[in-house]
Design an enzyme around this catalytic site. Structure first.
Site, short mmCIF file in Angstrom:
data_model
loop_
_atom_site.label_atom_id
_atom_site.label_comp_id
_atom_site.label_asym_id
_atom_site.label_seq_id
_atom_site.Cartn_x
_atom_site.Cartn_y
_atom_site.Cartn_z
N PHE A 134 -3.31 -4.84 0.96
CA PHE A 134 -4.70 -5.16 1.26
C PHE A 134 -4.94 -6.67 1.24
CE2 PHE A 134 -4.88 -0.97 -0.72
CZ PHE A 134 -5.78 -0.27 0.08
N ASP A 135 -5.68 -7.16 2.20
CA ASP A 135 -6.35 -8.44 2.04
C ASP A 135 -7.40 -8.21 0.94
OD1 ASP A 135 -7.24 -11.13 2.77
OD2 ASP A 135 -9.00 -10.10 3.55
#
Length: 211
Positions: free
Chosen positions: A8-9
């Site tokens: 994930f960002d």
């Protein structure tokens, strides 16, 4: 092929830092007698801070970074929250045995602050920040490092983000990609980069891993 690993960002994907970023840029630019519209400020959200500020003023960029970070850290907890469904979805993914990682263009200190504030800091086995790489997204290096940490197969890995840098980094690393419809820059903008999936809401990830 099933998804076994999700990267994930952070900002704009798991946690809502948009107003904090706007406020920090606005504060900084006022200190240096610069002025930008909210639409222009939105374009600065995503790339590494040094990259953005050097384009605006290469001479004063380092001083501007110091101003930005001082404001950003001092006001962090006043603005930042997790997006809807994030905590529950992350918990369910973890309980299903999915390997989880963070790949961010922010410095380590700021990433730790965001994860701790939203109580997400216990879920991720790998956290890759700007401090850990020589080349930021969209270069694949940050994703490669996360894959190495997690001993993950790119073919069964998904990169999730709110910015085209996230999608391009995932494609460059030969992993699957997912954009998020709550991207501050807009869903349509992300679709132009042809992500494998588009998440309308965070719980959509639970459907994807069952496919």
């Amino acid at each position: 092929m099933n998804i076994h690993t999700i990267l994930f960002d952070l900002d704009g994907t798991l946690i809502d830092t948009n107003e904090l970023i706007f406020a920090s840029f606005d504060h900084t630019f006022k200190q240096y007698n610069l002025s930008f519209t909210r639409e222009e400020l939105a374009e600065f959200n995503g790339p590494p801070l040094i990259e953005t500020l050097k384009k605006i003023d290469p001479v004063r960029a380092e001083n501007m970074i110091a101003t930005y970070r001082e404001h950003n850290h001092a006001n962090h907890d006043k603005y930042v929250t997790a997006f809807p469904q994030v905590t529950d979805t992350i918990y369910q993914l973890k309980s299903k045995g999915i390997k989880l990682g963070i790949v961010s263009t922010k410095m380590s200190e700021a990433v730790k602050m965001g994860l701790a504030l939203t109580e997400l800091d216990t879920f991720f086995e790998s956290v890759i920040t700007l401090d850990d790489v020589t080349q930021a997204k969209p270069h694949p290096e940050p994703i490669w490092k996360a894959l190495e940490d997690l001993q993950a197969d790119p073919a069964t890995t998904l990169m999730v983000g709110d910015n085209h840098h996230d999608i391009e980094a995932g494609q460059n690393a030969h992993v699957q990609t997912a954009g998020v419809a709550w991207s501050q820059k807009g869903k349509e903008r992300l679709l132009e980069y042809d992500p494998t999936y588009m998440l309308e809401e965070m719980h959509d990830l639970l459907k994807i891993i069952e496919v």
